[in-house]
Enzyme design. Structure first.
Site, mmCIF file in Angstrom:
data_model
loop_
_atom_site.group_PDB
_atom_site.id
_atom_site.type_symbol
_atom_site.label_atom_id
_atom_site.label_comp_id
_atom_site.label_asym_id
_atom_site.label_seq_id
_atom_site.Cartn_x
_atom_site.Cartn_y
_atom_site.Cartn_z
ATOM 1 N N CYS A 111 0.814 -1.227 0.000
ATOM 2 C CA CYS A 111 0.000 0.000 0.000
ATOM 3 C C CYS A 111 0.842 1.269 0.000
ATOM 4 C CB CYS A 111 -0.940 0.006 1.188
ATOM 5 S SG CYS A 111 -2.013 -1.435 1.245
ATOM 6 N N HIS A 257 -2.797 7.087 3.316
ATOM 7 C CA HIS A 257 -3.300 5.820 2.798
ATOM 8 C C HIS A 257 -4.700 5.589 3.369
ATOM 9 C CE1 HIS A 257 -3.862 1.817 1.564
ATOM 10 N NE2 HIS A 257 -3.560 1.251 2.708
ATOM 11 N N ASN A 287 -10.041 0.279 0.769
ATOM 12 C CA ASN A 287 -8.576 0.292 0.705
ATOM 13 C C ASN A 287 -8.141 -0.333 -0.626
ATOM 14 O OD1 ASN A 287 -5.850 -0.276 0.911
ATOM 15 N ND2 ASN A 287 -5.958 -1.107 2.985
HETATM 16 N N1 COA Z 1 -18.590 -7.694 10.766
HETATM 17 C C1 COA Z 1 -18.998 -7.917 12.023
HETATM 18 N N2 COA Z 1 -18.184 -8.283 13.013
HETATM 19 C C2 COA Z 1 -16.883 -8.430 12.725
HETATM 20 C C3 COA Z 1 -16.369 -8.206 11.425
HETATM 21 C C4 COA Z 1 -17.282 -7.832 10.426
HETATM 22 N N3 COA Z 1 -16.906 -7.591 9.161
HETATM 23 N N4 COA Z 1 -15.050 -8.419 11.447
HETATM 24 C C5 COA Z 1 -14.718 -8.762 12.706
HETATM 25 N N5 COA Z 1 -15.840 -8.769 13.474
HETATM 26 C C6 COA Z 1 -15.968 -9.096 14.880
HETATM 27 C C7 COA Z 1 -14.824 -9.949 15.397
HETATM 28 O O1 COA Z 1 -15.045 -11.314 15.118
HETATM 29 C C8 COA Z 1 -14.869 -9.640 16.864
HETATM 30 O O2 COA Z 1 -15.906 -10.408 17.454
HETATM 31 P P1 COA Z 1 -15.732 -11.058 18.922
HETATM 32 O O3 COA Z 1 -15.514 -9.892 19.815
HETATM 33 O O4 COA Z 1 -17.000 -11.776 19.098
HETATM 34 O O5 COA Z 1 -14.510 -11.935 18.783
HETATM 35 C C9 COA Z 1 -15.295 -8.185 16.933
HETATM 36 O O6 COA Z 1 -15.904 -7.898 15.659
HETATM 37 C C10 COA Z 1 -14.141 -7.240 17.149
HETATM 38 O O7 COA Z 1 -13.135 -7.602 16.236
HETATM 39 P P2 COA Z 1 -11.784 -6.871 16.213
HETATM 40 O O8 COA Z 1 -10.845 -7.568 15.291
HETATM 41 O O9 COA Z 1 -11.351 -6.602 17.632
HETATM 42 O O10 COA Z 1 -12.225 -5.486 15.566
HETATM 43 P P3 COA Z 1 -11.367 -4.198 15.420
HETATM 44 O O11 COA Z 1 -12.031 -3.075 16.112
HETATM 45 O O12 COA Z 1 -9.906 -4.446 15.688
HETATM 46 O O13 COA Z 1 -11.498 -3.926 13.848
HETATM 47 C C11 COA Z 1 -10.282 -4.167 11.785
HETATM 48 C C12 COA Z 1 -10.993 -4.886 12.924
HETATM 49 C C13 COA Z 1 -9.757 -5.176 10.801
HETATM 50 C C14 COA Z 1 -11.286 -3.241 11.102
HETATM 51 C C15 COA Z 1 -9.121 -3.307 12.391
HETATM 52 O O14 COA Z 1 -8.323 -4.126 13.232
HETATM 53 C C16 COA Z 1 -8.249 -2.706 11.333
HETATM 54 O O15 COA Z 1 -8.671 -1.845 10.592
HETATM 55 N N6 COA Z 1 -6.965 -3.107 11.259
HETATM 56 C C17 COA Z 1 -6.056 -2.619 10.250
HETATM 57 C C18 COA Z 1 -6.280 -3.369 8.966
HETATM 58 C C19 COA Z 1 -5.670 -2.663 7.765
HETATM 59 O O16 COA Z 1 -5.650 -1.479 7.696
HETATM 60 N N7 COA Z 1 -5.191 -3.449 6.817
HETATM 61 C C20 COA Z 1 -4.624 -2.990 5.603
HETATM 62 C C21 COA Z 1 -3.319 -2.352 5.839
HETATM 63 S S1 COA Z 1 -2.658 -1.666 4.386
#
Ligand code: COA
Length: 330
Positions: A111, A257, A287
């Site tokens: 990215c 980004h 993204n």
């Molecule tokens: N819909 C509903 N629930 C979801 C979900 C979705 N699409 N994806 C995950 N969940 C759930 C999880 O299973 C978890 O459930 P649980 O508490 O029962 O286990 C809960 O939501 C919280 O998940 P978590 O992973 O803690 O969420 P988060 O607040 O960390 O958000 C991301 C997840 C992926 C959005 C976040 O971590 C993120 O943006 N990370 C960076 C990713 C990124 O930028 N990648 C590209 C880099 S170039």
């Protein structure tokens, strides 16, 4: 040394996947995706290969720059989602755009690719003053590498392309490129070309479920990537700005980004910069990896939001884990 953006172009597929569309095949909902990421919809390539999207964006950039493609000395294509291992996307696009006098290569910094490519171009242009123009094409089809059963990652990404024709300039310029390779295990996709029967040893600390992961699908530890991103974005700006004594108050627009609105908001807080100086397009593009920064840039230029003479900070992060920032005057 520096760089001037002469013209930009972009292409996004017509097919769009809304948050509601995901509810048909995974346990999710619009509210969760909006509040955790800021994303509402994202373009998804259907029949369009990566190079095709890149070509369309490149042709528009060449047209907007008003140049003869024969005067392009180099084509750099940034992609983590190339259609071929060889030839490069850049060689295909070089041919498709009539840039017959250009060299061509692909650059994969995930990215952060566009930031890396701009800095590479700035350095080529300043050391080879006979080179008139460089064409940078960021083209990505993340959808082909997504595991659509993994709700934590598949909702984040979109497909698209954006391109820029750049030339040498002695305007304001600074840059920093970085990588924390130890974080490679947090965001990766295995090569499609590795035959399943051939043992492909991962680096030592890659996840223990490496062997079970679907071949070539994206594996992501969202929380670890998040932690990296919220410090990498402000650091990219501070390191680049520090080199030339620029502060956040000198910057008209931050173009980060476009991964997650919460990451950008946290970065803005760390920089003590107002959110209304940050260009946001992730709501409708998701993204798009290396295409995300130039898509935001190109759209904002066309809308008249970004104007000539303004100072821009392009700051990125991505798989690698890579990061980087450049400061330029538009
Ligand atoms: N819909 C509903 N629930 C979801 C979900 C979705 N699409 N994806 C995950 N969940 C759930 C999880 O299973 C978890 O459930 P649980 O508490 O029962 O286990 C809960 O939501 C919280 O998940 P978590 O992973 O803690 O969420 P988060 O607040 O960390 O958000 C991301 C997840 C992926 C959005 C976040 O971590 C993120 O943006 N990370 C960076 C990713 C990124 O930028 N990648 C590209 C880099 S170039």
């Amino acid at each position: 040394m520096g760089i001037n953006i002469l013209g930009m172009g972009r292409y996004v597929p017509e097919q769009v996947l809304t948050n509601d569309d995901f509810t048909r095949f995974i346990e999710t909902n619009d509210e969760w995706i909006r509040t955790r990421t800021g994303i509402v919809s994202r373009p998804m390539a259907g029949w369009e290969p990566t190079w095709y999207m890149g070509k369309q964006a490149a042709l528009k950039a060449i047209e907007n720059a008003g140049i003869d493609p024969k005067d392009i000395g180099l084509v750099i294509s940034t992609t983590a989602t190339a259609d071929f291992h060889t030839p490069s996307m850049a060689s295909i696009i070089q041919n498709e755009t009539g840039a017959v006098n250009a060299g061509a290569f692909d650059l994969n910094a995930a990215c952060t690719g566009f930031v890396y490519a701009m800095d590479t171009a700035a350095k080529f242009l300043s050391t080879d003053r006979d080179m008139k123009y460089i064409l940078i094409v960021a083209n990505e089809s993340l959808s082909r590498f997504l595991d659509f059963t993994d709700r934590g990652s598949c909702i984040l990404f979109g497909d698209g392309a954006a391109a820029a024709v750049v030339e040498y300039s002695d305007k304001l310029y600074s840059s920093v490129l970085g990588s924390e390779g130890a974080g490679g295990k947090f965001l990766y996709a295995r090569s499609m070309q590795v035959a399943p029967e051939v043992a492909c040893q991962p680096p030592e600390d890659f996840s223990s479920d490496y062997e079970e992961l679907p071949l070539h699908k994206l594996h992501q530890d969202g929380k670890d990537v998040y932690k990296f991103a919220v410090q990498a974005l402000p650091r990219s700006f501070e390191l680049a700005a520090g080199k030339i004594g620029v502060t956040k108050d000198d910057i008209d627009w931050f173009i980060p980004h476009q991964a997650n609105i919460r990451i950008i908001e946290t970065a803005a807080k760390k920089l003590d910069a107002p959110m209304d100086k940050f260009i946001i397009t992730l709501d409708h593009y998701g993204n798009t990896s290396s295409a995300s920064i130039p898509l935001a840039l190109s759209e904002s230029i066309d809308k008249g939001i970004i104007k000539r003479g303004q100072k821009l900070a392009l700051i990125g992060f991505g798989a690698g884990l890579t990061y980087g920032g450049i400061i330029i005057e538009y």
